[in-house]
Structure formats: structure tokens, C-alpha cells
Design a protein around this motif. Structure first.
Motif, PDB file in Angstrom:
ATOM      1  N   PRO A  20     -23.161  -2.089 -53.852  1.00  0.00           N
ATOM      2  CA  PRO A  20     -23.891  -1.124 -53.010  1.00  0.00           C
ATOM      3  C   PRO A  20     -25.402  -1.220 -53.184  1.00  0.00           C
ATOM      4  O   PRO A  20     -26.156  -1.018 -52.217  1.00  0.00           O
ATOM      5  N   ALA A  21     -25.862  -1.560 -54.414  1.00  0.00           N
ATOM      6  CA  ALA A  21     -27.314  -1.666 -54.626  1.00  0.00           C
ATOM      7  C   ALA A  21     -27.889  -2.785 -53.760  1.00  0.00           C
ATOM      8  O   ALA A  21     -28.917  -2.618 -53.089  1.00  0.00           O
ATOM      9  N   VAL A  22     -27.184  -3.942 -53.756  1.00  0.00           N
ATOM     10  CA  VAL A  22     -27.653  -5.069 -52.937  1.00  0.00           C
ATOM     11  C   VAL A  22     -27.644  -4.669 -51.454  1.00  0.00           C
ATOM     12  O   VAL A  22     -28.564  -4.993 -50.689  1.00  0.00           O
ATOM     13  N   ALA A  23     -26.598  -3.937 -51.057  1.00  0.00           N
ATOM     14  CA  ALA A  23     -26.506  -3.518 -49.647  1.00  0.00           C
ATOM     15  C   ALA A  23     -27.694  -2.628 -49.260  1.00  0.00           C
ATOM     16  O   ALA A  23     -28.292  -2.792 -48.190  1.00  0.00           O
ATOM     17  N   VAL A  24     -28.047  -1.685 -50.160  1.00  0.00           N
ATOM     18  CA  VAL A  24     -29.177  -0.784 -49.864  1.00  0.00           C
ATOM     19  C   VAL A  24     -30.458  -1.605 -49.719  1.00  0.00           C
ATOM     20  O   VAL A  24     -31.230  -1.419 -48.766  1.00  0.00           O
ATOM     21  N   VAL A  25     -30.678  -2.517 -50.667  1.00  0.00           N
ATOM     22  CA  VAL A  25     -31.901  -3.324 -50.622  1.00  0.00           C
ATOM     23  C   VAL A  25     -31.922  -4.178 -49.353  1.00  0.00           C
ATOM     24  O   VAL A  25     -32.933  -4.262 -48.644  1.00  0.00           O
ATOM     25  N   PHE A  26     -30.765  -4.781 -49.034  1.00  0.00           N
ATOM     26  CA  PHE A  26     -30.685  -5.647 -47.857  1.00  0.00           C
ATOM     27  C   PHE A  26     -31.048  -4.862 -46.591  1.00  0.00           C
ATOM     28  O   PHE A  26     -31.872  -5.300 -45.777  1.00  0.00           O
ATOM     29  N   ALA A  27     -30.469  -3.667 -46.439  1.00  0.00           N
ATOM     30  CA  ALA A  27     -30.742  -2.880 -45.219  1.00  0.00           C
ATOM     31  C   ALA A  27     -32.192  -2.404 -45.204  1.00  0.00           C
ATOM     32  O   ALA A  27     -32.862  -2.454 -44.157  1.00  0.00           O
ATOM     33  N   GLY A  28     -32.682  -1.949 -46.363  1.00  0.00           N
ATOM     34  CA  GLY A  28     -34.076  -1.466 -46.427  1.00  0.00           C
ATOM     35  C   GLY A  28     -35.059  -2.565 -46.054  1.00  0.00           C
ATOM     36  O   GLY A  28     -35.973  -2.363 -45.254  1.00  0.00           O
ATOM     37  N   VAL A  29     -34.813  -3.770 -46.623  1.00  0.00           N
ATOM     38  CA  VAL A  29     -35.715  -4.892 -46.333  1.00  0.00           C
ATOM     39  C   VAL A  29     -35.620  -5.276 -44.847  1.00  0.00           C
ATOM     40  O   VAL A  29     -36.621  -5.569 -44.191  1.00  0.00           O
ATOM     41  N   THR A  30     -34.411  -5.238 -44.301  1.00  0.00           N
ATOM     42  CA  THR A  30     -34.240  -5.593 -42.881  1.00  0.00           C
ATOM     43  C   THR A  30     -35.067  -4.672 -41.986  1.00  0.00           C
ATOM     44  O   THR A  30     -35.781  -5.133 -41.086  1.00  0.00           O
ATOM     45  N   PHE A  31     -34.987  -3.360 -42.233  1.00  0.00           N
ATOM     46  CA  PHE A  31     -35.764  -2.423 -41.401  1.00  0.00           C
ATOM     47  C   PHE A  31     -37.269  -2.654 -41.562  1.00  0.00           C
ATOM     48  O   PHE A  31     -38.029  -2.564 -40.604  1.00  0.00           O
ATOM     49  N   THR A  32     -37.687  -2.932 -42.788  1.00  0.00           N
ATOM     50  CA  THR A  32     -39.114  -3.157 -43.014  1.00  0.00           C
ATOM     51  C   THR A  32     -39.583  -4.425 -42.288  1.00  0.00           C
ATOM     52  O   THR A  32     -40.634  -4.448 -41.647  1.00  0.00           O
ATOM     53  N   LEU A  33     -38.756  -5.491 -42.402  1.00  0.00           N
ATOM     54  CA  LEU A  33     -39.116  -6.740 -41.716  1.00  0.00           C
ATOM     55  C   LEU A  33     -39.132  -6.540 -40.196  1.00  0.00           C
ATOM     56  O   LEU A  33     -39.976  -7.088 -39.491  1.00  0.00           O
ATOM     57  N   LEU A  34     -38.207  -5.707 -39.727  1.00  0.00           N
ATOM     58  CA  LEU A  34     -38.181  -5.434 -38.285  1.00  0.00           C
ATOM     59  C   LEU A  34     -39.488  -4.747 -37.860  1.00  0.00           C
ATOM     60  O   LEU A  34     -40.108  -5.108 -36.852  1.00  0.00           O
ATOM     61  N   GLY A  35     -39.919  -3.753 -38.668  1.00  0.00           N
ATOM     62  CA  GLY A  35     -41.183  -3.065 -38.376  1.00  0.00           C
ATOM     63  C   GLY A  35     -42.344  -4.037 -38.368  1.00  0.00           C
ATOM     64  O   GLY A  35     -43.186  -4.034 -37.462  1.00  0.00           O
ATOM     65  N   GLU A  36     -42.342  -4.927 -39.370  1.00  0.00           N
ATOM     66  CA  GLU A  36     -43.424  -5.917 -39.478  1.00  0.00           C
ATOM     67  C   GLU A  36     -43.433  -6.832 -38.256  1.00  0.00           C
ATOM     68  O   GLU A  36     -44.477  -7.117 -37.667  1.00  0.00           O
ATOM     69  N   THR A  37     -42.235  -7.273 -37.852  1.00  0.00           N
ATOM     70  CA  THR A  37     -42.146  -8.179 -36.694  1.00  0.00           C
ATOM     71  C   THR A  37     -42.606  -7.474 -35.427  1.00  0.00           C
ATOM     72  O   THR A  37     -43.353  -8.045 -34.624  1.00  0.00           O
ATOM     73  N   LEU A  38     -42.169  -6.227 -35.254  1.00  0.00           N
ATOM     74  CA  LEU A  38     -42.580  -5.479 -34.063  1.00  0.00           C
ATOM     75  C   LEU A  38     -44.097  -5.302 -34.062  1.00  0.00           C
ATOM     76  O   LEU A  38     -44.759  -5.439 -33.030  1.00  0.00           O
ATOM     77  N   ALA A  39     -44.655  -4.994 -35.251  1.00  0.00           N
ATOM     78  CA  ALA A  39     -46.113  -4.792 -35.340  1.00  0.00           C
ATOM     79  C   ALA A  39     -46.842  -6.043 -34.896  1.00  0.00           C
ATOM     80  O   ALA A  39     -47.795  -5.995 -34.121  1.00  0.00           O
ATOM     81  N   ARG A  40     -46.343  -7.204 -35.354  1.00  0.00           N
ATOM     82  CA  ARG A  40     -46.991  -8.460 -34.953  1.00  0.00           C
ATOM     83  C   ARG A  40     -46.816  -8.706 -33.464  1.00  0.00           C
ATOM     84  O   ARG A  40     -47.736  -9.094 -32.767  1.00  0.00           O
ATOM     85  N   GLY A  41     -45.582  -8.483 -33.012  1.00  0.00           N
ATOM     86  CA  GLY A  41     -45.275  -8.764 -31.609  1.00  0.00           C
ATOM     87  C   GLY A  41     -46.041  -7.873 -30.658  1.00  0.00           C
ATOM     88  O   GLY A  41     -46.417  -8.285 -29.563  1.00  0.00           O
TER      89      GLY A  41
END
Ligand SMILES: Nc1ncnc2c1ncn2[C@@H]1O[C@H](COP(=O)(O)OP(=O)(O)OP(=O)(O)O)[C@@H](O)[C@H]1O
Length: 631
Positions: A255-276
Motif C-alpha cells: 500500500p505504501a508503494v501504491a500511495v507514492v505511485f498515485a501521488g507522484v502520478t497526480f503531481t506529474l500530471l499537474g506538471e505536464t498540464l502546467a507545461r502544456g
């Protein structure tokens, strides 16, 4: 599809094709797939207890081991994705929507109540986020709903502050000032002009906030305040697994890996949207303009050098036969005092009469007065120049007349009469026009053209509807008629192919076209006065000529008076019939252009201003005159 949408789509595409974008997209696909299919595929393995396989370490059959009930930890981790993600999204939706509402309140409610809202938001932000969540979770009660509400409510202050900051950065733009002078209500300004210009950073931050919410849920459930058995999310699984980390490490690590994976995914999505979406660039463009540009002696730059000589400056004639205003108004010998001259002589009421106008600004050591006892008249149809060095108070004078200055600046005036309307109480009100009648009168009879053509129009709206707005608001026109009139006005200011151009966005216009579109907006009504605050400063010389010619033509055809602000005396003498010279916050001289050109200026500052203009016929080797220290 409009060119802007195509551009935006291609920028977004390339952002998603970058390594960060690809990682974000893959992460999203995995999370979405698990959210949809995991309960159906692994639901039974996740919930079937196996008394023969209690707390087993990882094996080929159970790759993360089993829990104390013999259930497969890997399957449970995958199945928990749905609840974890949906809860995070629900809390984010609550927090973001209420946060936007709270952040907009100061704009809608006005200064005083707005300040209280701001103070409350600041207080809430000062409280550590996780503590706030825990406190709210305790108040809301244990369980899924309580956790969603607690995290949603805890998101509000940060999102409210973000919305507030972004809105404030847009509020200083010229098109908001223009909207205010058009008498557009605060809520309409908010929804039409502010929110569309801040929505992209808000969307990007929502994605990052969702990542934070996910981690907060894990924290709450881990502490036993979130999801309660038999339901489980990643936090709950972590809570159950942490005690057995040495026996079955997968129970905590999964579950710890799952939390980190989802958290990082949302952050990367925000970063990508910001760039785009080009958010960084956009936000810096939204910053309010600096209060003042560098001071110092009058700037006589290359533009002036190319258009000097008082004959037909910028291609605009100012012969008495074409000058719209009564030239007899001016008596340069009246000196710096406001003149009641033309009223006495001609019996004609001035379209604008200003007396005893003062603006006070707070400083670290007390108050200073950048505008001091300013008084002047403008006759109907007259084109009057307001010149002076940078920082002499020209813009403050114009903005006070239009009632667009806000606290902390203090505006007082003995009299501001515009077209029979008493505007003195409006000065310094920050555009809060009390009555609808006054708003409509101002909106249709006073037009403003600003210096920065990019900031003058709302970048999020097509030009046609922006020009048409005043017809809808104050002239009672239906949408079709207002839009036809807008096209007609765009045509009148010589925008080529106005029907097509009306559907374009401001960034698809050139600088000169934007200025002309601003003029077209002013011409939707029948302006008695056009205040043009350095409308040509940001334009190149040829476009500058076009705009000046157009101003002159509009004034002649519509009979509008013009208050033309410039630090460039050469341009002013080409367009205006009379000049008000401002120096250190005061009007030190009012003089007819003919007298000015003939060298009959009396005040040393006016003489110095004139001497500083280079001449095409003068000795090129002689150094340009500078304006020295004046008393
Ligand atoms: N919002 C503000 N708060 C405090 N001081 C201000 C503010 N706006 C302008 N000032 C100050 O008032 C003075 C006059 O400013 P103003 O913008 O009217 O000058 P200006 O003559 O229009 O100059 P420019 O030609 O550069 O536009 C300047 O010293 C400026 O620093």
C-alpha cells in the motif's frame, strides 16, 4: 478550429510527449484501469479468508504475502485503488470548488468584507494542514464521509488563497479597469473577465491537490480516523500491515508503494498540464503593472526624432478648420490656474470640468501627494493633450477622473463634472459606481484607451463579444444587434474583414489593431470624452500614426472630446489643440498648441520640454537639451 486552440492543443501534445508527460499518462492509465477493473478481477481473492494461509510471506501464489486473515495482500492493494482514488477526487472536488468560491468572495463583496474573508483565509492557512485535517476528521466523525469532508474542507483555505492571488493579479489589468468604467457589475467581471483568465492555473493546481488529498487520506486511515473496516483503502491496509512489517513486509510496502505511485502520478500530471498550458509564462504576464516607470527628465527617444517638426506630426493635421474644439478656450497667459475661460467667453458647458483634484499615496514615512490641486476644463469635441515627464501624475489624473483609483490611494476633488454628471464622489471609489443610471451614462459616454494594447483586452474572450458587451449592458440591445453593431464599429476603426476578426482572440490582433479595437469598444456608445492614456507609446511609428489619425477622425465624426496623455510633446502638438503641462503632480501651464509651437510657453518646464525635442532641421552635432532641476 481557431488558431489559438490548435496552438494550445499542439503545446499540450508536446508536453504529454515529454518524459514527464509520458510517465504521467502511463501512471494515469494504470490508475484508471485499476479503479475500473480491480474489484471485478481481484475482488474475490481480496476478500476470501484462508485459515490455512494466515500471515504468509510472499510466495508464487501470493506475491505480497497474506494478511492475518489469510487474504491476498497484493489483491487487496489493487482493489483498494478504487476507494482511495475516488475519495481523493471527491475531497478535491469539494475543496477546489468551495476554495474557488471563497477566493472569489473578496472580488464580489468589495473591499471591507473582502478583507475579512482574506483575514479568515490567512488564519486558516497559518494552521498546519495535517492538524487541520485531523481536527476536522475528529469533528466530522470517523468513517468515509467524515474523512472526505475533513480533507475537502482542509483544502479550501489554500485553494481560496490561490484563487484570490490569481484574481488579484488579473484585477490590475486594463481590461478590468475598462470593464469597471463600463459599469459592469462585480460578479459579471468575476465570471466574464477574471475566472476565465485564471482557470488554467487553477486546473493545474487541482491535479496537484488531488495527489496531496490522496496522501492525506492514507494518513487519516493509517491513524484510524479514515476508512473503517470492513472497507479498506491504502491507508487502512498500511495501518493493518505496519505491525507485521517484519513478518510480511509486503503488507506495509504494497500500500505504501501504491500511495507514492498515485501521488507522484497526480503531481506529474499537474506538471505536464502546467507545461502544456504555459502556466509559468501566463502567470508572470498576469502580474499587475508596476505603479510607476522610472522617473527623470523627459524621454525624447528615436520615435520622437522621426516624427518631429510641428507640421503634421504623425500625419495628423491640426489646422483650425479641422480642429473640433473652440480654440479660443485657451489662454496660455492664464498660467497654471484652472481656467473657466471658455465657459465665460462662449457660454458652452465643458464636457469635463475638474477642480482641486488631489491624490494622496501612503509611503513608509507618511503620505505623499503625486497629484496636487489639478484643475482643467475640456470643451465638447476638443482634443487636449496632457504632457509631462514619467511619474508626473498624468495617469493618476485620468484614472481619478474615471473613478478607477482604489485604496490605499486617497482621491479628493472639489469638483469633477462630466457631461452634467457629478463624478467627484466617484473619484477614488475604485470603479464602484453607485447607481445603474450613472454606470450606464459613464459606460456609454466615457471611453478609455490604455497604453498597453495587450493588457487592454481580455485575452480569454473573442474581440467581437468584448466590443459588443456595452451594447448588451447599457443600450438594451439583443445579442444579435449588439454583435452586428460591434462588427460595424470594428469596421469604423478600420479593422479589415471585421466579421472574421470579431471572432478572433486579442492575441491574434496586432498591437495597433488592439488599440483600434479598444476605440471600437468606446464607440459602441456615443462617447462625449475619450481618455487615451499613452495609447501609442507601445506601438511602432507607422502604427502610431494610424492610431493618432483614427483618434482625430473619431473625434471629428463623433464630436467626442479627447484627453490625450503622452510624455511625447511632439506627438501631442500634432494631434491636440491645447496642451496641459504636468510637472511633479501639478498642471504648471495650459497652453494653445499654436502658442506652444511658436515658442510662447511661459513656464520653464514647458520651455525645457520643447527644447528637448530634437528637430530634423537643427544642428545634428549640437547635444540635445536636457531638463535640469527646476524649483
Ligand atoms: N498605485 C500607486 N500607489 C502609490 N503611488 C503610485 C501609484 N500609482 C502611481 N503612483 C505614483 O504616483 C506618481 C505619478 O504616477 P503616474 O502613473 O500618474 O505618472 P505618469 O505621469 O502617468 O507617468 P508615465 O508617463 O510614466 O505613465 C508616480 O510617482 C508613481 O510612483
Amino acid at each position: 478550429m481557431a488558431r489559438s486552440s490548435i496552438k494550445k492543443a499542439s503545446r499540450l501534445r508536446s508536453a504529454f510527449l515529454s518524459p514527464i508527460g509520458i510517465a504521467a499518462a502511463l501512471g494515469l492509465v494504470v490508475l484508471a484501469a485499476l479503479t475500473i477493473i480491480a474489484p471485478a478481477v481481484w475482488g474475490s481473492a481480496a476478500s476470501t479468508a484462508d485459515p490455512y494461509n494466515l500471515s504468509r510471506p510472499p510466495s508464487a501464489q501470493h506475491w505480497l504475502g497474506t494478511d492475518a486473515g489469510g487474504r491476498d495482500i497484493g489483491a487487496r492493494t489493487l482493489v483498494a485503488t478504487r476507494l482511495s482514488i475516488l475519495m481523493a477526487l471527491a475531497a478535491t472536488a469539494i475543496g477546489v470548488s468551495l476554495g474557488v468560491v471563497v477566493g472569489c468572495l473578496p472580488t464580489v463583496l468589495g473591499r471591507r468584507t473582502g478583507r475579512m474573508v482574506t483575514a479568515a483565509v490567512n488564519l486558516a492557512i497559518a494552521f498546519p494542514g495535517l492538524l487541520l485535517v485531523i481536527m476536522l476528521a475528529v469533528i466530522m466523525g470517523q468513517g468515509l464521509l467524515g474523512a472526505i469532508l475533513a480533507i475537502g474542507l482542509a483544502i479550501i483555505p489554500a485553494y481560496g488563497r490561490l484563487t484570490q492571488t490569481l484574481s488579484a493579479s488579473v484585477a490590475g489589468r486594463d481590461y478590468i479597469a475598462a470593464a469597471r468604467i463600463l459599469g459592469i457589475s462585480r460578479p459579471r467581471i468575476l465570471f466574464r473577465h477574471v475566472l476565465p483568465n485564471v482557470r488554467e492555473p487553477l486546473i493545474v493546481n487541482a491535479s496537484i491537490t488531488a495527489g496531496g488529498a490522496l496522501i492525506a487520506f492514507a494518513g487519516l486511515s493509517f491513524l484510524g480516523l479514515g476508512v473503517q473496516p470492513p472497507s479498506y483503502d491504502w491507508g487502512r491496509l498500511l495501518n493493518e500491515g505496519i505491525g507485521r512489517i517484519w513478518v510480511t513486509p509486503g503488507a506495509a510496502v504494497g500500500p505504501a508503494v501504491a500511495v507514492v505511485f498515485a501521488g507522484v502520478t497526480f503531481t506529474l500530471l499537474g506538471e505536464t498540464l502546467a507545461r502544456g498550458l504555459g502556466i509559468e509564462r501566463r502567470v508572470s504576464r498576469l502580474l499587475p503593472p508596476k505603479p510607476a516607470r522610472a522617473g527623470g527628465p523627459v524621454q525624447v527617444g528615436s520615435e520622437a526624432a522621426e516624427i518631429v517638426d510641428h507640421e503634421g506630426v504623425a500625419g495628423v493635421s491640426h489646422s483650425p478648420s479641422t480642429s473640433p474644439g473652440p480654440r479660443s478656450v485657451v489662454d496660455s497667459r492664464t498660467g497654471p490656474q484652472p481656467v473657466d475661460g471658455f465657459e465665460r467667453v462662449s457660454g458652452i458647458q465643458p464636457v469635463l470640468r475638474v477642480r482641486g483634484l488631489r491624490v494622496d499615496a501612503p509611503t513608509d514615512t507618511g503620505w505623499r501627494r503625486p497629484v496636487r490641486d489639478v484643475g482643467f476644463d475640456i470643451a465638447p469635441g476638443e482634443i487636449v493633450g496632457l504632457v509631462g515627464e514619467s511619474g508626473s501624475g498624468k495617469s493618476l489624473t485620468c484614472l481619478s477622473v474615471a473613478g478607477l483609483l482604489e485604496e490605499p490611494l486617497q482621491v479628493t476633488a472639489e469638483e469633477i463634472t462630466f457631461d452634467g454628471l457629478d463624478l467627484a464622489p466617484l473619484a477614488g471609489s475604485g470603479g464602484r459606481v453607485g447607481s445603474r443610471r450613472l454606470a450606464a451614462a459613464l459606460g456609454t459616454r466615457m471611453a478609455l484607451v490604455f497604453q498597453d494594447p495587450m493588457a487592454s483586452l481580455n485575452p480569454a474572450l473573442r474581440v467581437g463579444p468584448q466590443v459588443a458587451e456595452i451594447g448588451l449592458l447599457h443600450e438594451g440591445l439583443d445579442r444579435q444587434t449588439a454583435s452586428e453593431r460591434a462588427i460595424d464599429r470594428l469596421d469604423a476603426v478600420r479593422i479589415p474583414d471585421p466579421r472574421r476578426r470579431a471572432r478572433q482572440y486579442p492575441h491574434e490582433y496586432s498591437g495597433g489593431m488592439r488599440q483600434r479595437a479598444m476605440l471600437a469598444m468606446g464607440l459602441m456608445g456615443t462617447p462625449s470624452l475619450i481618455i487615451a492614456d499613452e495609447p501609442t507609446t507601445a506601438l511602432d511609428v507607422t502604427v502610431q500614426q494610424e492610431v493618432l489619425r483614427l483618434l482625430h477622425q473619431v473625434s471629428r465624426e463623433a464630436g467626442s472630446a479627447v484627453l490625450f496623455v503622452s510624455h511625447d510633446i511632439a506627438v501631442v502638438t500634432g494631434l491636440c489643440t491645447r496642451v496641459l503641462v504636468m510637472f511633479r503632480g501639478e498642471i504648471v501651464e495650459q497652453i494653445a498648441v499654436d502658442d506652444l509651437v511658436a515658442g510662447r510657453a511661459e513656464h520653464p518646464y514647458t520651455q525645457a520640454l520643447l527644447a528637448a525635442v530634437p528637430s530634423m532641421t537643427g544642428d545634428r552635432n549640437r547635444p540635445l537639451a536636457t531638463i535640469g532641476d527646476l524649483p
